[in-house]
Design a protein around this motif. Structure first.
Motif, PDB file in Angstrom:
ATOM      1  N   SER A 162       0.836  -1.209   0.000  1.00  0.00           N
ATOM      2  CA  SER A 162       0.000   0.000   0.000  1.00  0.00           C
ATOM      3  C   SER A 162       0.864   1.249   0.000  1.00  0.00           C
ATOM      4  CB  SER A 162      -0.913  -0.002   1.237  1.00  0.00           C
ATOM      5  OG  SER A 162      -1.820  -1.077   1.199  1.00  0.00           O
ATOM      6  N   GLU A 163       1.939   1.199   0.786  1.00  0.00           N
ATOM      7  CA  GLU A 163       2.838   2.355   0.834  1.00  0.00           C
ATOM      8  C   GLU A 163       3.510   2.585  -0.516  1.00  0.00           C
ATOM      9  OE1 GLU A 163       2.838  -0.067   3.078  1.00  0.00           O
ATOM     10  OE2 GLU A 163       2.005   0.975   4.833  1.00  0.00           O
ATOM     11  N   GLY A 164       3.847   1.484  -1.200  1.00  0.00           N
ATOM     12  CA  GLY A 164       4.449   1.613  -2.522  1.00  0.00           C
ATOM     13  C   GLY A 164       3.500   2.251  -3.517  1.00  0.00           C
ATOM     14  N   LEU A 165       2.226   1.864  -3.446  1.00  0.00           N
ATOM     15  CA  LEU A 165       1.220   2.463  -4.329  1.00  0.00           C
ATOM     16  C   LEU A 165       1.054   3.951  -4.029  1.00  0.00           C
ATOM     17  CD1 LEU A 165      -0.961   2.253  -6.479  1.00  0.00           C
ATOM     18  CD2 LEU A 165      -2.554   1.458  -4.699  1.00  0.00           C
ATOM     19  N   ILE A 166       1.071   4.283  -2.749  1.00  0.00           N
ATOM     20  CA  ILE A 166       0.970   5.696  -2.353  1.00  0.00           C
ATOM     21  C   ILE A 166       2.159   6.484  -2.894  1.00  0.00           C
ATOM     22  CG2 ILE A 166       1.096   7.252  -0.358  1.00  0.00           C
ATOM     23  CD1 ILE A 166      -0.513   5.060   1.174  1.00  0.00           C
ATOM     24  N   LEU A 167       3.342   5.884  -2.815  1.00  0.00           N
ATOM     25  CA  LEU A 167       4.539   6.538  -3.346  1.00  0.00           C
ATOM     26  C   LEU A 167       4.417   6.756  -4.852  1.00  0.00           C
ATOM     27  CD1 LEU A 167       7.419   7.598  -3.010  1.00  0.00           C
ATOM     28  CD2 LEU A 167       8.240   5.244  -3.239  1.00  0.00           C
ATOM     29  N   GLU A 168       3.920   5.755  -5.555  1.00  0.00           N
ATOM     30  CA  GLU A 168       3.734   5.893  -7.001  1.00  0.00           C
ATOM     31  C   GLU A 168       2.765   7.027  -7.324  1.00  0.00           C
ATOM     32  OE1 GLU A 168       3.418   2.207  -9.448  1.00  0.00           O
ATOM     33  OE2 GLU A 168       3.397   1.211  -7.497  1.00  0.00           O
ATOM     34  N   ILE A 169       1.666   7.091  -6.588  1.00  0.00           N
ATOM     35  CA  ILE A 169       0.684   8.156  -6.811  1.00  0.00           C
ATOM     36  C   ILE A 169       1.325   9.523  -6.567  1.00  0.00           C
ATOM     37  CG2 ILE A 169      -1.469   9.177  -5.975  1.00  0.00           C
ATOM     38  CD1 ILE A 169      -2.417   6.325  -5.330  1.00  0.00           C
ATOM     39  N   GLY A 170       2.092   9.617  -5.482  1.00  0.00           N
ATOM     40  CA  GLY A 170       2.759  10.877  -5.167  1.00  0.00           C
ATOM     41  C   GLY A 170       3.736  11.300  -6.248  1.00  0.00           C
ATOM     42  N   LEU A 171       4.504  10.348  -6.760  1.00  0.00           N
ATOM     43  CA  LEU A 171       5.481  10.658  -7.806  1.00  0.00           C
ATOM     44  C   LEU A 171       4.792  11.052  -9.111  1.00  0.00           C
ATOM     45  CD1 LEU A 171       8.125   7.845  -7.162  1.00  0.00           C
ATOM     46  CD2 LEU A 171       8.322  10.280  -6.608  1.00  0.00           C
ATOM     47  N   ILE A 172       3.682  10.394  -9.419  1.00  0.00           N
ATOM     48  CA  ILE A 172       2.938  10.732 -10.640  1.00  0.00           C
ATOM     49  C   ILE A 172       2.375  12.148 -10.546  1.00  0.00           C
ATOM     50  CG2 ILE A 172       0.855  10.211 -11.978  1.00  0.00           C
ATOM     51  CD1 ILE A 172       1.369   7.237 -11.346  1.00  0.00           C
ATOM     52  N   ILE A 173       1.773  12.471  -9.396  1.00  0.00           N
ATOM     53  CA  ILE A 173       1.236  13.825  -9.209  1.00  0.00           C
ATOM     54  C   ILE A 173       2.362  14.853  -9.276  1.00  0.00           C
ATOM     55  CG2 ILE A 173       0.049  15.378  -7.610  1.00  0.00           C
ATOM     56  CD1 ILE A 173      -1.461  12.969  -6.526  1.00  0.00           C
ATOM     57  N   ALA A 174       3.502  14.524  -8.667  1.00  0.00           N
ATOM     58  CA  ALA A 174       4.649  15.438  -8.701  1.00  0.00           C
ATOM     59  C   ALA A 174       5.122  15.658 -10.135  1.00  0.00           C
ATOM     60  CB  ALA A 174       5.785  14.881  -7.846  1.00  0.00           C
ATOM     61  N   LEU A 175       5.186  14.575 -10.907  1.00  0.00           N
ATOM     62  CA  LEU A 175       5.622  14.681 -12.299  1.00  0.00           C
ATOM     63  C   LEU A 175       4.658  15.534 -13.117  1.00  0.00           C
ATOM     64  CD1 LEU A 175       7.576  13.849 -14.539  1.00  0.00           C
ATOM     65  CD2 LEU A 175       6.213  11.780 -14.873  1.00  0.00           C
ATOM     66  N   LEU A 176       3.358  15.315 -12.909  1.00  0.00           N
ATOM     67  CA  LEU A 176       2.355  16.111 -13.619  1.00  0.00           C
ATOM     68  C   LEU A 176       2.451  17.588 -13.232  1.00  0.00           C
ATOM     69  CD1 LEU A 176      -0.755  13.734 -13.386  1.00  0.00           C
ATOM     70  CD2 LEU A 176       0.619  14.238 -15.421  1.00  0.00           C
ATOM     71  N   PHE A 177       2.650  17.836 -11.945  1.00  0.00           N
ATOM     72  CA  PHE A 177       2.750  19.213 -11.456  1.00  0.00           C
ATOM     73  C   PHE A 177       3.969  19.908 -12.047  1.00  0.00           C
ATOM     74  CE2 PHE A 177       3.864  22.255  -7.950  1.00  0.00           C
ATOM     75  CZ  PHE A 177       2.773  23.096  -8.125  1.00  0.00           C
ATOM     76  N   ILE A 178       5.097  19.205 -12.053  1.00  0.00           N
ATOM     77  CA  ILE A 178       6.324  19.771 -12.624  1.00  0.00           C
ATOM     78  C   ILE A 178       6.154  20.009 -14.126  1.00  0.00           C
ATOM     79  CG2 ILE A 178       8.754  19.286 -13.132  1.00  0.00           C
ATOM     80  CD1 ILE A 178       8.848  17.752 -10.461  1.00  0.00           C
ATOM     81  N   THR A 179       5.458  19.086 -14.794  1.00  0.00           N
ATOM     82  CA  THR A 179       5.210  19.245 -16.232  1.00  0.00           C
ATOM     83  C   THR A 179       4.372  20.485 -16.514  1.00  0.00           C
ATOM     84  OG1 THR A 179       5.299  16.842 -16.562  1.00  0.00           O
ATOM     85  CG2 THR A 179       4.242  18.152 -18.285  1.00  0.00           C
ATOM     86  N   VAL A 180       3.327  20.676 -15.708  1.00  0.00           N
ATOM     87  CA  VAL A 180       2.476  21.858 -15.876  1.00  0.00           C
ATOM     88  C   VAL A 180       3.290  23.133 -15.655  1.00  0.00           C
ATOM     89  CG1 VAL A 180       0.529  23.136 -14.905  1.00  0.00           C
ATOM     90  CG2 VAL A 180       0.334  20.675 -15.286  1.00  0.00           C
ATOM     91  N   LEU A 181       4.126  23.131 -14.618  1.00  0.00           N
ATOM     92  CA  LEU A 181       4.972  24.296 -14.363  1.00  0.00           C
ATOM     93  C   LEU A 181       5.945  24.527 -15.517  1.00  0.00           C
ATOM     94  CD1 LEU A 181       5.856  23.908 -10.563  1.00  0.00           C
ATOM     95  CD2 LEU A 181       4.219  25.485 -11.595  1.00  0.00           C
ATOM     96  N   GLY A 182       6.475  23.428 -16.062  1.00  0.00           N
ATOM     97  CA  GLY A 182       7.412  23.550 -17.178  1.00  0.00           C
ATOM     98  C   GLY A 182       6.755  24.115 -18.423  1.00  0.00           C
TER      99      GLY A 182
END
Length: 235
Positions: free
Chosen positions: A27-47
């Motif tokens: 479950s923690e691994g899935l949470i980490l994946e979700i967090g990284l995906i959201i972070a990547l999307l956020f950074i992409t939007v900023l970029g």
């Protein structure tokens, strides 16, 4: 049931040889994946925003970085000092804090269980654990409401990352823990935003740079607290 203390005080036998597939299947691994995906999307939007709206993108990048480095009040104040709307300030800071929680929580659990320890982050994990343990009796007394209020209250070291660590130590399931912590975080950001918006509107009457002075003051205060805590732990 409170988790037994382990992990953070012991050396990690899997530090050099851990199976990422098994970690990510939890479950923690899935949470980490979700967090990284959201972070990547956020950074992409900023970029993308930086390419087409460079001036505005600078503000959102600065607001995000200020929140990460100096906390919620500084991040929100930074946005208001550049006359960003309530909705954008609130949404940006909620996204930033959500990403921090979704990434921090799995690493805290992995460190606690001695599955994965990242040495540069070990001191942060230990400090978070110490604060979480110090408040867990109070939180346990009031149950889920206690955890919600702990994260929501604007006191020093009672934020979402410490809150999710405390929830784990109290034995809450990952999803229940994060649901409470993130919902409380959203409410806290909204409350801080409304308060700081009112303050910024009032001090703006004293000049165009008054809002930025407030941001600088908050950063100085937070930096001073960090420095004093560093000296206390060092000596």
């Amino acid at each position: 049931m409170i988790k037994d203390r382990q992990g953070l005080e012991s050396e990690n036998p899997y530090e050099e040889n851990h199976d990422w597939r098994k970690l990510l299947a939890t479950s923690e691994g899935l949470i980490l994946e979700i967090g990284l995906i959201i972070a990547l999307l956020f950074i992409t939007v900023l970029g993308v925003g930086y390419i087409y709206y460079q001036e505005k993108a600078h503000v959102f990048i600065g607001m995000s970085a200020t929140n990460i480095l100096f906390g919620r009040a500084a991040g929100i104040s930074f946005g208001y000092s550049f006359d960003i709307s309530n909705v954008l300030v609130i949404c940006t800071n909620i996204i930033v804090e959500t990403i921090l929680v979704l990434i921090f929580y799995p690493f805290f659990v992995f460190s606690w269980q001695s599955i994965l320890i990242i040495k540069p982050l070990r001191r942060i994990m230990e400090r978070t654990n110490t604060v979480a343990e110090a408040h867990q009796d109070t939180i346990r007394r009031y149950g889920l409401i206690g955890l919600f209020m702990f994260v929501w209250f604007p006191f020093w070291m009672t934020g979402p990352m410490v809150g999710c660590a405390a929830g784990y130590l109290l034995g809450l399931s990952p999803w229940k823990n994060l649901t409470i912590v993130l919902s409380s975080t959203c409410l806290a950001v909204i409350c801080w935003a409304l308060l700081l918006r009112s303050i910024h509107d009032r001090i703006a009457e004293y000049g165009p740079y008054a809002s930025m002075v407030l941001v600088i003051m908050i950063i100085i205060i937070v930096s001073g607290i960090y420095f004093l805590r560093y000296l206390r732990h060092k000596y």
